[in-house]
Write a protein that holds these residues in place. Structure first.
Motif, PDB file in Angstrom:
ATOM      1  N   GLN A   1       0.816  -1.210   0.000  1.00 19.44           N
ATOM      2  CA  GLN A   1       0.000   0.000   0.000  1.00 19.44           C
ATOM      3  C   GLN A   1       0.853   1.265   0.000  1.00 19.44           C
ATOM      4  OE1 GLN A   1      -3.267   0.473  -0.226  1.00 19.44           O
ATOM      5  NE2 GLN A   1      -4.005  -1.632  -0.106  1.00 19.44           N
ATOM      6  N   ILE A   2       1.858   1.324   0.864  1.00 17.55           N
ATOM      7  CA  ILE A   2       2.660   2.554   0.935  1.00 17.55           C
ATOM      8  C   ILE A   2       3.501   2.730  -0.323  1.00 17.55           C
ATOM      9  CG2 ILE A   2       4.524   1.428   2.253  1.00 17.55           C
ATOM     10  CD1 ILE A   2       5.051   4.122   3.582  1.00 17.55           C
ATOM     11  N   HIS A   3       4.055   1.650  -0.850  1.00 18.13           N
ATOM     12  CA  HIS A   3       4.869   1.786  -2.059  1.00 18.13           C
ATOM     13  C   HIS A   3       4.005   2.165  -3.259  1.00 18.13           C
ATOM     14  CE1 HIS A   3       8.195  -0.938  -0.156  1.00 18.13           C
ATOM     15  NE2 HIS A   3       8.110   0.254   0.395  1.00 18.13           N
ATOM     16  N   ARG A   4       2.822   1.600  -3.355  1.00 17.98           N
ATOM     17  CA  ARG A   4       1.906   1.978  -4.440  1.00 17.98           C
ATOM     18  C   ARG A   4       1.553   3.460  -4.335  1.00 17.98           C
ATOM     19  NH1 ARG A   4      -1.904  -0.300  -7.948  1.00 17.98           N
ATOM     20  NH2 ARG A   4      -3.786   0.956  -8.215  1.00 17.98           N
ATOM     21  N   PHE A   5       1.238   3.911  -3.120  1.00 16.44           N
ATOM     22  CA  PHE A   5       0.879   5.318  -2.938  1.00 16.44           C
ATOM     23  C   PHE A   5       2.035   6.245  -3.312  1.00 16.44           C
ATOM     24  CE2 PHE A   5       1.361   8.984  -0.086  1.00 16.44           C
ATOM     25  CZ  PHE A   5       0.297   9.762  -0.538  1.00 16.44           C
ATOM     26  N   LEU A   6       3.240   5.963  -2.831  1.00 21.62           N
ATOM     27  CA  LEU A   6       4.377   6.842  -3.102  1.00 21.62           C
ATOM     28  C   LEU A   6       4.731   6.852  -4.588  1.00 21.62           C
ATOM     29  CD1 LEU A   6       6.628   6.067  -0.003  1.00 21.62           C
ATOM     30  CD2 LEU A   6       5.264   8.128  -0.417  1.00 21.62           C
ATOM     31  N   ASN A   7       4.594   5.719  -5.245  1.00 25.02           N
ATOM     32  CA  ASN A   7       4.852   5.678  -6.684  1.00 25.02           C
ATOM     33  C   ASN A   7       3.831   6.498  -7.467  1.00 25.02           C
ATOM     34  OD1 ASN A   7       7.151   4.065  -6.621  1.00 25.02           O
ATOM     35  ND2 ASN A   7       5.974   2.165  -6.665  1.00 25.02           N
ATOM     36  N   VAL A   8       2.556   6.345  -7.108  1.00 25.15           N
ATOM     37  CA  VAL A   8       1.484   6.983  -7.874  1.00 25.15           C
ATOM     38  C   VAL A   8       1.364   8.466  -7.545  1.00 25.15           C
ATOM     39  CG1 VAL A   8      -1.018   7.046  -8.175  1.00 25.15           C
ATOM     40  CG2 VAL A   8       0.170   4.851  -8.173  1.00 25.15           C
TER      41      VAL A   8
ATOM     42  N   TYR B   1      -5.440   1.653   3.081  1.00 26.37           N
ATOM     43  CA  TYR B   1      -5.993   1.977   1.764  1.00 26.37           C
ATOM     44  C   TYR B   1      -6.867   3.218   1.839  1.00 26.37           C
ATOM     45  CZ  TYR B   1      -8.646   1.482  -2.584  1.00 26.37           C
ATOM     46  OH  TYR B   1      -9.235   1.697  -3.805  1.00 26.37           O
ATOM     47  N   ALA B   2      -7.702   3.332   2.874  1.00 23.56           N
ATOM     48  CA  ALA B   2      -8.559   4.502   3.016  1.00 23.56           C
ATOM     49  C   ALA B   2      -7.725   5.756   3.236  1.00 23.56           C
ATOM     50  CB  ALA B   2      -9.526   4.296   4.178  1.00 23.56           C
TER      51      ALA B   2
ATOM     52  N   LEU C   1      -5.387  10.766   0.827  1.00 28.97           N
ATOM     53  CA  LEU C   1      -4.183  11.562   0.550  1.00 28.97           C
ATOM     54  C   LEU C   1      -3.940  11.694  -0.949  1.00 28.97           C
ATOM     55  CD1 LEU C   1      -1.454  10.443   3.135  1.00 28.97           C
ATOM     56  CD2 LEU C   1      -2.334  12.762   2.778  1.00 28.97           C
ATOM     57  N   ALA C   2      -4.102  10.591  -1.681  1.00 30.99           N
ATOM     58  CA  ALA C   2      -3.897  10.631  -3.127  1.00 30.99           C
ATOM     59  C   ALA C   2      -4.867  11.599  -3.790  1.00 30.99           C
ATOM     60  CB  ALA C   2      -4.058   9.226  -3.718  1.00 30.99           C
ATOM     61  N   GLU C   3      -6.103  11.637  -3.319  1.00 33.30           N
ATOM     62  CA  GLU C   3      -7.080  12.577  -3.863  1.00 33.30           C
ATOM     63  C   GLU C   3      -6.613  14.016  -3.655  1.00 33.30           C
ATOM     64  OE1 GLU C   3     -10.320  13.540  -6.006  1.00 33.30           O
ATOM     65  OE2 GLU C   3      -9.746  11.473  -5.494  1.00 33.30           O
ATOM     66  N   ARG C   4      -6.054  14.301  -2.488  1.00 35.56           N
ATOM     67  CA  ARG C   4      -5.557  15.654  -2.215  1.00 35.56           C
ATOM     68  C   ARG C   4      -4.332  15.988  -3.066  1.00 35.56           C
ATOM     69  NH1 ARG C   4      -8.359  14.167   2.289  1.00 35.56           N
ATOM     70  NH2 ARG C   4      -9.145  15.838   3.680  1.00 35.56           N
TER      71      ARG C   4
ATOM     72  N   ALA D   1      -5.884   7.371 -10.003  1.00 37.73           N
ATOM     73  CA  ALA D   1      -4.783   6.468 -10.354  1.00 37.73           C
ATOM     74  C   ALA D   1      -4.472   5.492  -9.219  1.00 37.73           C
ATOM     75  CB  ALA D   1      -3.532   7.284 -10.694  1.00 37.73           C
ATOM     76  N   PHE D   2      -4.618   5.949  -7.980  1.00 36.72           N
ATOM     77  CA  PHE D   2      -4.323   5.068  -6.850  1.00 36.72           C
ATOM     78  C   PHE D   2      -5.428   4.038  -6.649  1.00 36.72           C
ATOM     79  CE2 PHE D   2      -4.640   4.022  -2.299  1.00 36.72           C
ATOM     80  CZ  PHE D   2      -3.397   3.421  -2.118  1.00 36.72           C
ATOM     81  N   THR D   3      -6.681   4.452  -6.633  1.00 37.59           N
ATOM     82  CA  THR D   3      -7.777   3.535  -6.323  1.00 37.59           C
ATOM     83  C   THR D   3      -8.266   2.756  -7.532  1.00 37.59           C
ATOM     84  OG1 THR D   3      -9.545   5.141  -6.760  1.00 37.59           O
ATOM     85  CG2 THR D   3      -8.566   5.149  -4.546  1.00 37.59           C
ATOM     86  N   GLU D   4      -8.028   3.272  -8.729  1.00 33.82           N
ATOM     87  CA  GLU D   4      -8.579   2.710  -9.965  1.00 33.82           C
ATOM     88  C   GLU D   4     -10.092   2.569  -9.873  1.00 33.82           C
ATOM     89  OE1 GLU D   4      -6.486  -0.715 -11.454  1.00 33.82           O
ATOM     90  OE2 GLU D   4      -4.535   0.079 -10.843  1.00 33.82           O
ATOM     91  N   GLY D   5     -10.704   3.396  -9.026  1.00 39.48           N
ATOM     92  CA  GLY D   5     -12.154   3.427  -8.904  1.00 39.48           C
ATOM     93  C   GLY D   5     -12.749   2.268  -8.123  1.00 39.48           C
TER      94      GLY D   5
END
Length: 773
Positions: free
Chosen positions: A129-136, A504-505, A510-513, A519-523
């Motif tokens: 989760q953290i690596h996906r977030f930081l990458n995206v 994930y939440a 954070l990704a939305e902000r 891109a992070f959630t893919e909906g």
């Protein structure tokens, strides 16, 4: 599957230490181990009392000093006060700080810390989760490579035998040992406390039963090390007490015996190995004037010379298996026991035979010694990290304290990055890392530290922004491992504590902000992600003609059986069968007893073939005892240290240190006494237990007690080091790399003195929340 549930409202769940049914009654959780597990782990008992423990983090918190003064290097004390914040407030604050660092200094100024053991679930896997977030959302991050558990072996094995997985997890199985093995020679043992644990979960703990069956058939088990109980009672093992850190000397002496008596398998060496002659010259003493014979090794190791020679002959008298535990390579020059044991096994000539040869770390985790499943298991994509900078995982203090400084690693000359922000989710480096006073100083350097955690670990206490994360029992997930035949629908057991959210939440908001939400959630919602991750497994099952229920049916059934691949011996069996068609993934395609590649690096601390190099830290007048700091039997690393089972095995709230009666008597120590264990780096308190299962001159103190500097969090001094009243041995261990090749951790062994503690011992407050929480 449970034929009848222990409670009608129970749901199936999975943890790193087992599959179980759980029922929440509003106050505590009732745990019932999976009935198909022949040896359930008692660590499941740590869920008792954990869900609503005072140590849980209930609201977002910000360090008061950081909130008042803003980002920047600052003295961060474990006893500092925090301020409660609302979720929207803290997420806005954090998104702004991430954007400031990302845009002002680049993603190479962000270190993404995580150690991956937070949950058996394949979606709520903190590392992913953290690596996906930081990458995206941040364009990447500085990563770590390798592990604290296998820092040296993970680098040396690809040079000499091939893939780490192929040697450790896809090699000799417990079924093979039951049927074929005549002698198991285990350097460092195979403690079942370690094999109770597996990433992705485990439904069947087979190790004690396999060793019992093999022993009854006549298999001889021998454990070599400073502790007798590193093999279980079921193995009926012989114990060869050995001075800590001298295993390589014994391995070399066994190799010398085979060479001198012409018992080595020349045909195997000629066909399957390369570089034997330089190693043979070293064994004979041609290169340094000292033959590595049994008398030489006996003086170093305290293992009798006749015993060394007898065991060497026994290795070639029947089907034999040489095993090296993780513990041996978590020390200075830790690459050498891994390599020396492989060279010895090559001389025996049984590598690749069923139940024979060499298996690195067999029994170290529940993954090892098992057949693989025949289908893929769910995996969350982390995306692509464009940042090239990385560090070996155990070099975090070096990185933070020395930005821009050069370091060697696996033949490369690299530089430590300049880190402004540390983002940590899943893991407690104050458990894993060494020399905690130095680590504590290192965490004063970043401008901002962010932590997601379920409880007030020491890492959370030194953070600036602390976000409350759910624990596994508070979320839905899928539990699956590549070597376990049961895939589990991990149903949520209890509501989240306080305002805790899953990673994930948190990352989605954070990704939305940061304009990266889609891109992070893919909906997808959590359940939609679980169905998405399940589909490759279902499709592969259908292609095999196996039971392949829909996701909805799987979720309703709570588990499915996964077919297993044949027990074919993997990479090493294929190599033995046909080395031309199945070469090893080494530079030569063969077993490398001498490595031209490693020799070409020019490292004096890891030359071109296995050698004896005594640790540069030895007992002396100030620190005359060896300290063994191994993995605990009562928890996974430091996880749920406040849980029921972990707490039940402490004495007076402190971790227990074992000493031989003779060692204790010389210091006036009795069982139950509070003792002070100390060296030049620091000190800790522990409760003494006298045991003849530990060699004289050795103190055994497991890791995992939460670092508790006292009083009031001020027990970290730049001169005196760290003082932990709870019993964390990493206030004592050295923060140096195993060698320039691997830069692994040296946390397994160090030198200390101990004494009975004078006066009233400070109270343990490791699990009491900080001021403001």
């Amino acid at each position: 599957m449970f034929q009848s549930k222990p409670h009608p409202d129970s749901v199936l769940h999975s943890a790193h230490w087992g599959t179980f049914a759980a029922h929440w009654d509003g106050r505590d959780v009732e745990i019932t181990p999976y009935p198909g597990d022949p040896a359930p782990s008692p660590i499941l008992g740590n869920f008792r009392g954990a869900l609503r423990h005072q140590a849980r983090i209930r609201k977002p918190m910000v360090r008061k000093a950081w909130l008042d003064n803003g980002p920047g290097p600052q003295r961060r004390r474990i006893g500092d006060p925090f301020v409660e914040c609302e979720w929207d407030t803290v997420l806005d604050l954090l998104a702004g700080e991430l954007a400031r660092v990302r845009d002002g200094f680049g993603p190479q100024a962000i270190f993404g810390g995580s150690y991956g053991w937070s949950s058996a679930g394949r979606f709520h896997h903190a590392q992913s989760q953290i690596h996906r977030f930081l990458n995206v959302a941040c364009g990447g991050y500085v990563r770590s490579v390798n592990s604290y558990s296998a820092g040296a072996s993970g680098v040396i094995l690809p040079h000499i035998l091939g893939s780490f997985e192929g040697v450790s997890r896809r090699n000799v199985t417990w079924d093979q040992i039951r049927e074929h093995t005549d002698l198991v020679l285990a350097f460092g043992g195979m403690a079942v406390k370690n094999s109770m644990i597996a990433g992705g979960g485990i439904s069947r703990h087979v190790e004690p039963g396999a060793m019992l069956a093999a022993a009854r058939r006549g298999c001889r088990f021998v454990t070599v090390g400073p502790q007798r109980d590193d093999l279980p009672e079921e193995a009926a093992a012989e114990w060869l007490p050995l001075r800590p850190g001298t295993d390589v000397a014994v391995m070399l002496a066994m190799a010398h015996t085979l060479l001198a008596e012409d018992r080595h398998d020349r045909a195997f060496l000629d066909r399957y190995a390369t570089g034997f002659e330089p190693f043979a010259r070293y064994l004979r003493g041609v290169t340094d004037g000292r033959p590595k014979d049994a008398d030489w090794a006996a003086a170093i190791s305290a293992v009798p010379a006749d015993t060394i020679r007898e065991l060497a002959r026994a290795l070639v008298a029947g089907r034999s298996l040489i095993v090296v535990s993780h513990s041996l390579q978590r020390a200075e020059f830790g690459e050498q026991p891994v390599w020396a044991a492989a060279a010895l096994a090559a001389m025996v000539g049984q590598i690749g035979l069923p139940g024979g040869g060499y298996n690195y770390a067999l029994g170290t985790l529940g993954h090892t010694g098992r057949r693989n499943v025949a289908v893929p298991t769910p995996t969350l994509s982390q995306g692509r990290n464009p940042v090239e900078a990385f560090i070996p995982v155990a070099r975090i203090s070096d990185m933070l304290l020395n930005p821009g400084a050069p370091f060697d690693y696996n033949g490369r000359r690299l530089e430590y990055p300049d880190i402004r922000l540390v983002y940590w989710a899943g893991g407690n480096p104050f458990h894993h890392h060494q020399d905690l006073a130095r680590l504590h100083r290192a965490f004063d350097r970043p401008e901002t530290i962010v932590v997601h955690d379920l409880a007030w670990t020491p890492m959370a206490r030194v953070a600036d922004v602390v976000l409350p994360a759910t624990m596994t029992l508070e979320r839905d997930d899928i539990g699956a491992a590549g070597t376990d035949p049961l895939m589990v629908a991990m149903r949520r057991v209890a509501p989240a504590v306080g305002e805790a959210r899953d990673d994930y939440a948190i990352f989605s908001d954070l990704a939305e902000r940061l304009q990266a939400g889609a891109a992070f959630t893919e909906g997808r919602t959590v359940m939609e992600w679980l169905a998405h991750l399940y589909e490759p497994t279902r499709r592969a099952l259908a292609e095999l003609g196996a039971d392949a229920p829909s996701f909805e049916a799987f979720w309703e059934r709570e588990s499915i059986e996964l077919p297993q691949a044949p027990d074919d011996g993997g990479m090493l069996r294929g190599f033995r069968t046909d080395p031309e068609a199945n070469p090893l993934p080494t530079p030569s395609g063969r077993i490398e007893i001498f490595s031209e590649t490693i020799a070409g690096f020019g490292y004096d601390d890891c030359p071109g073939h296995p050698v004896w190099m005594p640790s540069t830290e030895q007992p002396d007048e100030a620190a005359p005892l060896w300290l063994i700091a191994n993995q605990p039997a009562t928890r996974l690393h430091s996880q749920l240290d406040f849980g029921g089972y972990s707490q039940s095995r402490k004495v007076g709230g402190r971790e227990v240190a074992r000493l031989h009666p003779d060692t204790a008597a010389a210091r006036g120590i009795a069982t139950g006494d509070v003792i002070r264990i100390f060296n030049a780096r620091g000190a800790c308190l522990a409760a003494a237990e006298l045991s003849d299962a530990v060699m004289p001159g050795v103190v055994h103190l497991p890791t995992g007690a939460w670092f508790d500097p006292a009083p009031g969090g001020e027990g970290v001094d730049d001169e005196a080091g760290a003082f932990c009243v709870h019993g964390n041995p990493n206030v004592l261990t050295r923060d140096v790399g195993t060698s320039r090749l691997a830069q692994g951790c040296c946390g397994q062994v160090t030198v200390v003195e101990c004494e009975k503690y004078a006066g009233e011992a400070p109270a343990v407050r490791a699990h009491v929340p900080p001021v403001g929480a």
